[in-house]
Design a protein around this motif. Structure first.
Motif, PDB file in Angstrom:
ATOM      1  N   THR A  67       0.856  -1.185   0.000  1.00 19.12           N
ATOM      2  CA  THR A  67       0.000   0.000   0.000  1.00 19.12           C
ATOM      3  C   THR A  67       0.892   1.235   0.000  1.00 19.12           C
ATOM      4  O   THR A  67       1.665   1.456   0.939  1.00 19.12           O
ATOM      5  N   VAL A  68       0.798   2.016  -1.081  1.00 22.23           N
ATOM      6  CA  VAL A  68       1.709   3.143  -1.296  1.00 22.23           C
ATOM      7  C   VAL A  68       0.988   4.473  -1.122  1.00 22.23           C
ATOM      8  O   VAL A  68      -0.062   4.706  -1.727  1.00 22.23           O
ATOM      9  N   ILE A 100       4.413   2.097   2.412  1.00 22.93           N
ATOM     10  CA  ILE A 100       5.457   2.959   1.857  1.00 22.93           C
ATOM     11  C   ILE A 100       4.930   4.381   1.748  1.00 22.93           C
ATOM     12  O   ILE A 100       3.768   4.586   1.358  1.00 22.93           O
ATOM     13  N   VAL A 101       5.783   5.353   2.074  1.00 24.62           N
ATOM     14  CA  VAL A 101       5.437   6.762   1.864  1.00 24.62           C
ATOM     15  C   VAL A 101       6.470   7.368   0.921  1.00 24.62           C
ATOM     16  O   VAL A 101       7.674   7.342   1.213  1.00 24.62           O
ATOM     17  N   ILE A 102       6.001   7.881  -0.203  1.00 20.99           N
ATOM     18  CA  ILE A 102       6.852   8.556  -1.177  1.00 20.99           C
ATOM     19  C   ILE A 102       6.470  10.029  -1.188  1.00 20.99           C
ATOM     20  O   ILE A 102       5.284  10.365  -1.137  1.00 20.99           O
ATOM     21  N   VAL A 158       6.565   4.766  -7.742  1.00 17.81           N
ATOM     22  CA  VAL A 158       5.334   4.054  -7.386  1.00 17.81           C
ATOM     23  C   VAL A 158       5.314   2.672  -8.018  1.00 17.81           C
ATOM     24  O   VAL A 158       5.026   1.664  -7.349  1.00 17.81           O
ATOM     25  N   GLU A 159       5.630   2.601  -9.299  1.00 13.62           N
ATOM     26  CA  GLU A 159       5.592   1.311  -9.997  1.00 13.62           C
ATOM     27  C   GLU A 159       6.590   0.320  -9.409  1.00 13.62           C
ATOM     28  O   GLU A 159       6.292  -0.871  -9.279  1.00 13.62           O
ATOM     29  N   GLU A 160       7.775   0.795  -9.027  1.00 17.98           N
ATOM     30  CA  GLU A 160       8.783  -0.099  -8.456  1.00 17.98           C
ATOM     31  C   GLU A 160       8.346  -0.641  -7.098  1.00 17.98           C
ATOM     32  O   GLU A 160       8.481  -1.837  -6.827  1.00 17.98           O
ATOM     33  N   PHE A 161       7.821   0.238  -6.241  1.00 19.24           N
ATOM     34  CA  PHE A 161       7.408  -0.232  -4.920  1.00 19.24           C
ATOM     35  C   PHE A 161       6.158  -1.102  -5.000  1.00 19.24           C
ATOM     36  O   PHE A 161       6.014  -2.060  -4.230  1.00 19.24           O
ATOM     37  N   ALA A 194       0.979  10.355  -9.836  1.00 21.68           N
ATOM     38  CA  ALA A 194       0.968   9.306  -8.815  1.00 21.68           C
ATOM     39  C   ALA A 194      -0.282   8.439  -8.934  1.00 21.68           C
ATOM     40  O   ALA A 194      -0.224   7.208  -8.825  1.00 21.68           O
ATOM     41  N   GLU A 195      -1.414   9.082  -9.148  1.00 24.45           N
ATOM     42  CA  GLU A 195      -2.671   8.335  -9.293  1.00 24.45           C
ATOM     43  C   GLU A 195      -2.631   7.432 -10.512  1.00 24.45           C
ATOM     44  O   GLU A 195      -3.049   6.264 -10.448  1.00 24.45           O
ATOM     45  N   ASP A 196      -2.111   7.938 -11.619  1.00 20.67           N
ATOM     46  CA  ASP A 196      -2.024   7.144 -12.850  1.00 20.67           C
ATOM     47  C   ASP A 196      -1.061   5.971 -12.703  1.00 20.67           C
ATOM     48  O   ASP A 196      -1.223   4.936 -13.353  1.00 20.67           O
ATOM     49  N   ALA A 197      -0.057   6.143 -11.838  1.00 17.98           N
ATOM     50  CA  ALA A 197       0.940   5.081 -11.641  1.00 17.98           C
ATOM     51  C   ALA A 197       0.434   3.979 -10.711  1.00 17.98           C
ATOM     52  O   ALA A 197       1.065   2.920 -10.601  1.00 17.98           O
TER      53      ALA A 197
END
Length: 253
Positions: free
Chosen positions: A92-93, A131-133, A171-174, A105-108
């Protein structure tokens, strides 16, 4: 206190006290292994899989005790790793951003995206994420979360790739299973390397990736034995020791 041979006896060792509080299933699992023995990596992972008995897909955990002094900045090992076979966990990011980076971020695929509003939610006690980015221009606001997120290892940090303007990639990596690792105050790094349902060879590949990184990141200032101990276990199962020497041989070190 416990009954031994029909008589009430005092539990005198720490190990007995711990075991007396464990479930019958756990105690049965311990009887199937040799807690004082060191296992080869593949054998240890196979045994962890065999012992797993929970009614859910347990994580396979790894704990590595390093000969470092984390209080010294040059020995405070921290970074990220993308395991070859993932972790099997749904991450959960949360993204703290503003402007067009919110849409990115939303699109990712970020689960929660916002700015001041999310910071306030976290300050109020919301911690339902992994995770927090944050974008760099949000760190003045995100900085308020240090006392809350710092002790949990969730505070955004450039070294961990969680403070960046490259939001889509992060986002995609995490979401794909990228892990942050960091040594704790006792010199131990703990992280999941997969699920019980993974084939042993996939767990072994993930194990090798992490150990290779940790060995390559040995600080020049670290003295004495670097890999002090390695243990693996399932979420609910007993811990097995892995022979550090066999790991070095496996990695050609």
């Amino acid at each position: 206190m416990k009954y031994v041979g029909g008589e009430l006896s005092v539990i005198t060792t720490e190990e007995e006290i711990i075991m007396s509080n464990r479930s019958k299933t756990y105690q049965d699992q311990v009887e199937k292994i040799h807690p004082e023995d060191s296992y080869e990596p593949e054998e240890a992972l196979e045994t962890v899989k065999e012992l797993a008995s929970a009614n859910f897909d347990e994580s396979v955990e790894l704990a590595v005790n390093l000969g470092v002094e984390p209080k010294h900045a040059d020995q405070n090992i921290r970074g990220t790793v993308v395991l070859p076979n993932g972790t099997g966990q749904e991450m959960t990011v949360v993204v703290l951003a503003k402007g067009e980076k919110i849409t990115e971020a939303e699109d990712a695929g970020a689960d929660f995206v916002g700015g001041e509003d999310l910071v306030e939610d976290i300050e109020d006690g919301w911690l339902d994420f992994d995770i927090v980015i944050a974008t760099p221009d949000m760190m003045d606001v995100a900085g308020r979360l240090g006392p809350i997120l710092g002790p949990k290892g969730l505070m955004p940090n450039p070294k961990a790739g969680t403070v960046t303007f490259e939001i889509e990639d992060a986002v995609e990596e995490f979401k794909a299973g990228k892990l942050e690792y960091r040594v704790d105050k006792n010199g131990i790094i703990q992280l999941p390397i997969g699920k019980i349902s993974f084939p042993t060879e996939d767990l072994l590949e993930n194990f090798q990736e992490i150990m290779d990184i940790l060995i390559r990141e040995r600080p020049a200032a670290a003295k004495g034995k670097y890999i002090r101990s390695i243990h693996t276990s399932s979420t609910m199962g007993p811990s097995l020791k892995i022979d550090p020497g066999s790991v070095m041989s496996m990695l050609g070190r």
